[in-house]
Design a protein around this motif. Structure first.
Motif, mmCIF file in Angstrom:
data_model
loop_
_atom_site.group_PDB
_atom_site.id
_atom_site.type_symbol
_atom_site.label_atom_id
_atom_site.label_comp_id
_atom_site.label_asym_id
_atom_site.label_seq_id
_atom_site.Cartn_x
_atom_site.Cartn_y
_atom_site.Cartn_z
ATOM 1 N N TRP A 1 0.852 -1.184 0.000
ATOM 2 C CA TRP A 1 0.000 0.000 0.000
ATOM 3 C C TRP A 1 0.889 1.235 0.000
ATOM 4 O O TRP A 1 1.912 1.263 0.661
ATOM 5 C CB TRP A 1 -0.912 0.014 1.222
ATOM 6 C CG TRP A 1 -1.993 -1.026 1.169
ATOM 7 C CD1 TRP A 1 -2.041 -2.187 1.868
ATOM 8 C CD2 TRP A 1 -3.176 -0.986 0.370
ATOM 9 N NE1 TRP A 1 -3.186 -2.876 1.557
ATOM 10 C CE2 TRP A 1 -3.902 -2.157 0.639
ATOM 11 C CE3 TRP A 1 -3.695 -0.072 -0.549
ATOM 12 C CZ2 TRP A 1 -5.118 -2.446 0.021
ATOM 13 C CZ3 TRP A 1 -4.903 -0.358 -1.157
ATOM 14 C CH2 TRP A 1 -5.604 -1.521 -0.878
ATOM 15 N N ASP A 2 0.514 2.246 -0.747
ATOM 16 C CA ASP A 2 1.281 3.493 -0.822
ATOM 17 C C ASP A 2 0.838 4.410 0.319
ATOM 18 O O ASP A 2 -0.089 5.213 0.177
ATOM 19 C CB ASP A 2 1.073 4.165 -2.172
ATOM 20 C CG ASP A 2 1.948 5.383 -2.358
ATOM 21 O OD1 ASP A 2 2.677 5.752 -1.411
ATOM 22 O OD2 ASP A 2 1.914 5.963 -3.458
ATOM 23 N N HIS A 3 1.524 4.292 1.458
ATOM 24 C CA HIS A 3 1.177 5.100 2.621
ATOM 25 C C HIS A 3 1.839 6.476 2.606
ATOM 26 O O HIS A 3 1.688 7.238 3.552
ATOM 27 C CB HIS A 3 1.519 4.354 3.917
ATOM 28 C CG HIS A 3 0.606 3.192 4.169
ATOM 29 N ND1 HIS A 3 1.020 1.896 4.013
ATOM 30 C CD2 HIS A 3 -0.696 3.142 4.536
ATOM 31 C CE1 HIS A 3 0.013 1.084 4.291
ATOM 32 N NE2 HIS A 3 -1.039 1.816 4.604
ATOM 33 N N SER A 4 2.571 6.812 1.535
ATOM 34 C CA SER A 4 3.114 8.168 1.419
ATOM 35 C C SER A 4 1.987 9.161 1.122
ATOM 36 O O SER A 4 2.157 10.363 1.236
ATOM 37 C CB SER A 4 4.181 8.236 0.334
ATOM 38 O OG SER A 4 3.611 8.025 -0.946
ATOM 39 N N GLN A 5 0.860 8.654 0.717
ATOM 40 C CA GLN A 5 -0.373 9.418 0.551
ATOM 41 C C GLN A 5 -1.494 8.534 1.106
ATOM 42 O O GLN A 5 -1.216 7.498 1.679
ATOM 43 C CB GLN A 5 -0.591 9.772 -0.914
ATOM 44 C CG GLN A 5 -0.357 8.611 -1.871
ATOM 45 C CD GLN A 5 -0.318 9.070 -3.311
ATOM 46 O OE1 GLN A 5 -0.974 10.038 -3.674
ATOM 47 N NE2 GLN A 5 0.427 8.396 -4.137
ATOM 48 N N LYS A 6 -2.721 8.921 0.978
ATOM 49 C CA LYS A 6 -3.810 8.069 1.490
ATOM 50 C C LYS A 6 -3.859 6.793 0.664
ATOM 51 O O LYS A 6 -4.120 6.834 -0.538
ATOM 52 C CB LYS A 6 -5.147 8.789 1.401
ATOM 53 C CG LYS A 6 -5.323 9.887 2.408
ATOM 54 C CD LYS A 6 -6.717 10.464 2.301
ATOM 55 C CE LYS A 6 -6.922 11.576 3.283
ATOM 56 N NZ LYS A 6 -8.247 12.191 3.135
ATOM 57 N N ALA A 7 -3.639 5.662 1.312
ATOM 58 C CA ALA A 7 -3.622 4.384 0.599
ATOM 59 C C ALA A 7 -5.012 4.021 0.080
ATOM 60 O O ALA A 7 -5.157 3.547 -1.040
ATOM 61 C CB ALA A 7 -3.081 3.281 1.499
ATOM 62 N N VAL A 8 -6.025 4.240 0.885
ATOM 63 C CA VAL A 8 -7.417 4.006 0.473
ATOM 64 C C VAL A 8 -8.212 5.257 0.810
ATOM 65 O O VAL A 8 -8.185 5.736 1.937
ATOM 66 C CB VAL A 8 -8.020 2.775 1.187
ATOM 67 C CG1 VAL A 8 -9.491 2.625 0.836
ATOM 68 C CG2 VAL A 8 -7.258 1.517 0.825
ATOM 69 N N GLU A 9 -8.911 5.748 -0.185
ATOM 70 C CA GLU A 9 -9.672 6.982 -0.006
ATOM 71 C C GLU A 9 -11.060 6.801 -0.609
ATOM 72 O O GLU A 9 -11.194 6.226 -1.685
ATOM 73 C CB GLU A 9 -8.935 8.116 -0.717
ATOM 74 C CG GLU A 9 -9.566 9.454 -0.630
ATOM 75 C CD GLU A 9 -8.739 10.503 -1.357
ATOM 76 O OE1 GLU A 9 -8.747 11.640 -0.877
ATOM 77 O OE2 GLU A 9 -8.108 10.194 -2.379
ATOM 78 N N GLY A 10 -12.069 7.259 0.092
ATOM 79 C CA GLY A 10 -13.435 7.204 -0.416
ATOM 80 C C GLY A 10 -14.298 8.170 0.361
ATOM 81 O O GLY A 10 -14.000 8.523 1.500
ATOM 82 N N THR A 11 -15.388 8.582 -0.240
ATOM 83 C CA THR A 11 -16.314 9.512 0.385
ATOM 84 C C THR A 11 -17.653 8.819 0.582
ATOM 85 O O THR A 11 -18.166 8.205 -0.363
ATOM 86 C CB THR A 11 -16.521 10.745 -0.529
ATOM 87 O OG1 THR A 11 -15.251 11.309 -0.826
ATOM 88 C CG2 THR A 11 -17.407 11.774 0.130
ATOM 89 N N PRO A 12 -18.220 8.897 1.787
ATOM 90 C CA PRO A 12 -19.549 8.314 1.968
ATOM 91 C C PRO A 12 -20.539 8.925 0.982
ATOM 92 O O PRO A 12 -20.533 10.135 0.744
ATOM 93 C CB PRO A 12 -19.914 8.683 3.405
ATOM 94 C CG PRO A 12 -18.604 8.904 4.082
ATOM 95 C CD PRO A 12 -17.702 9.471 3.034
ATOM 96 N N HIS A 13 -21.378 8.069 0.389
ATOM 97 C CA HIS A 13 -22.340 8.544 -0.611
ATOM 98 C C HIS A 13 -23.408 9.422 0.022
ATOM 99 O O HIS A 13 -23.766 10.460 -0.515
ATOM 100 C CB HIS A 13 -22.981 7.361 -1.327
ATOM 101 C CG HIS A 13 -24.042 7.741 -2.294
ATOM 102 N ND1 HIS A 13 -23.777 8.506 -3.407
ATOM 103 C CD2 HIS A 13 -25.371 7.488 -2.321
ATOM 104 C CE1 HIS A 13 -24.898 8.704 -4.080
ATOM 105 N NE2 HIS A 13 -25.878 8.091 -3.434
#
Length: 120
Positions: free
Chosen positions: A87-99
């Protein structure tokens, strides 16, 4: 088809698949003016950014948890090709916005989901 941690991701696409140079090059001039060029294949460090417009929490939450608990390398499969990644933790590895935001309730769907990984 994309598979991460035995989870099939049917709606994800690889955004930066073709935005990659697998060769590093350095050049310099010799004292007589001749150009000296060195090239080498880059074996690792390729970014893999996966994106989906809309996913259920049952898809998003395991990915979010995996990114927050897995610090070592693991395998993913993209269209039958296996990649060793972290995972690329130098930035947000997983990003999402609640619908949709509900008062004091967990989201049931997420939108604009980005998964950021790097090959090792």
């Amino acid at each position: 088809m994309i598979v991460i941690n035995a989870q099939q991701l049917d709606n994800f696409v690889w955004l930066d698949e073709l935005d990659y140079s697998a060769v590093a090059e350095q050049s310099e001039r010799a004292l007589n003016g001749a150009q000296h060029i060195e090239k080498t294949i880059i074996p690792a460090g390729r970014s893999i950014n996966l994106y989906s417009d809309f996913e259920a929490a049952s898809v998003f939450n395991p990915l979010f948890e995996h990114a927050n608990t897995t610090l070592s390398q693991f395998e993913i499969t993209i269209r039958g090709t296996v990649f060793n990644v972290v995972w690329d933790h130098s930035q947000k590895a997983v990003e999402g916005t609640p619908h949709t935001h509900f008062s004091d309730s967990a989201p049931t769907y997420f939108q604009n989901i980005n998964l950021r990984l790097k090959t090792v």
